[in-house]
Design an enzyme around this catalytic site. Structure first.
Site, PDB file in Angstrom:
ATOM      1  N   LYS A  40       0.825  -1.210   0.000  1.00 21.87           N
ATOM      2  CA  LYS A  40       0.000   0.000   0.000  1.00 21.87           C
ATOM      3  C   LYS A  40       0.858   1.259   0.000  1.00 21.87           C
ATOM      4  O   LYS A  40       1.822   1.364   0.754  1.00 21.87           O
ATOM      5  CB  LYS A  40      -0.905   0.001   1.228  1.00 21.87           C
ATOM      6  N   GLY A  45       6.221   0.720   6.031  1.00 22.44           N
ATOM      7  CA  GLY A  45       7.107  -0.238   5.365  1.00 22.44           C
ATOM      8  C   GLY A  45       7.236   0.022   3.874  1.00 22.44           C
ATOM      9  O   GLY A  45       8.318  -0.098   3.295  1.00 22.44           O
ATOM     10  N   CYS A  46       6.131   0.389   3.244  1.00 23.29           N
ATOM     11  CA  CYS A  46       6.139   0.642   1.799  1.00 23.29           C
ATOM     12  C   CYS A  46       6.895   1.918   1.463  1.00 23.29           C
ATOM     13  O   CYS A  46       7.565   2.010   0.436  1.00 23.29           O
ATOM     14  CB  CYS A  46       4.711   0.695   1.269  1.00 23.29           C
ATOM     15  N   THR A  47       6.809   2.903   2.344  1.00 18.38           N
ATOM     16  CA  THR A  47       7.560   4.143   2.148  1.00 18.38           C
ATOM     17  C   THR A  47       9.050   3.883   2.292  1.00 18.38           C
ATOM     18  O   THR A  47       9.854   4.360   1.486  1.00 18.38           O
ATOM     19  CB  THR A  47       7.083   5.222   3.137  1.00 18.38           C
ATOM     20  N   ALA A  50      10.092   2.088  -0.936  1.00 21.17           N
ATOM     21  CA  ALA A  50      10.103   2.986  -2.094  1.00 21.17           C
ATOM     22  C   ALA A  50      11.256   3.981  -2.014  1.00 21.17           C
ATOM     23  O   ALA A  50      11.940   4.230  -3.020  1.00 21.17           O
ATOM     24  CB  ALA A  50       8.768   3.719  -2.201  1.00 21.17           C
TER      25      ALA A  50
END
Length: 151
Positions: A40, A45-47, A50
């Protein structure tokens, strides 16, 4: 059925964060692809994941690779995420999870959270490396280390 190292990656297409059509035919045979799946936009975690790819993006391009992030978030969400964190690479909106199913990326955490996996695809259109971990860290480092050995 999940793709494994040595498998040929089937052709796929999608819509990127600019609303443009993306097609692997424009990349297969021309660039290595680092395709990473994440759950998401704009979550911790995704930030982390990325931003690690963002910070090393030039290293990937110097090795002849293109980075592609894939999640089931829509174009509007991707635009905000990309802008907020100045992500220079392609984000694909896989709202119907077509690309995720094509690769066979499973869900994590008892099936409640979309899985996180990174694939390195060679000029020959084959999977050369896979890193599958729920953690947002380690994906960029492992993909980059693998590419540095191969290219």
């Amino acid at each position: 059925m999940a793709l494994k190292v040595g498998d040929t990656v089937p052709h796929f297409s999608g819509i990127d964060s600019n609303g443009n059509a993306f097609d692997t035919q424009d990349y297969f045979g021309k660039k290595w692809l680092v395709v990473y799946f994440y759950p998401k936009d704009d979550t911790p975690g995704c930030t982390t994941q990325a931003c690690s790819f963002r910070d090393a993006y030039q290293d990937f391009t110097d090795l002849g690779a293109e980075v592609i992030g894939v999640s089931s978030d829509g174009v509007t969400s991707h635009v905000k995420f990309q802008s907020k964190f100045q992500l220079p690479f392609i984000l694909l909106a896989d709202t119907k999870k077509t690309i995720r199913r094509l690769f066979g990326v499973p869900n994590d955490l008892l099936g409640f959270v979309e899985g996180r996996a990174t694939y390195v695809i060679g000029l020959d259109q084959k999977v050369h490396y896979i890193f599958d971990s729920i953690s947002g860290s380690g994906h960029m480092e492992r993909a980059l280390a693998f590419l540095k050995k191969k290219v």
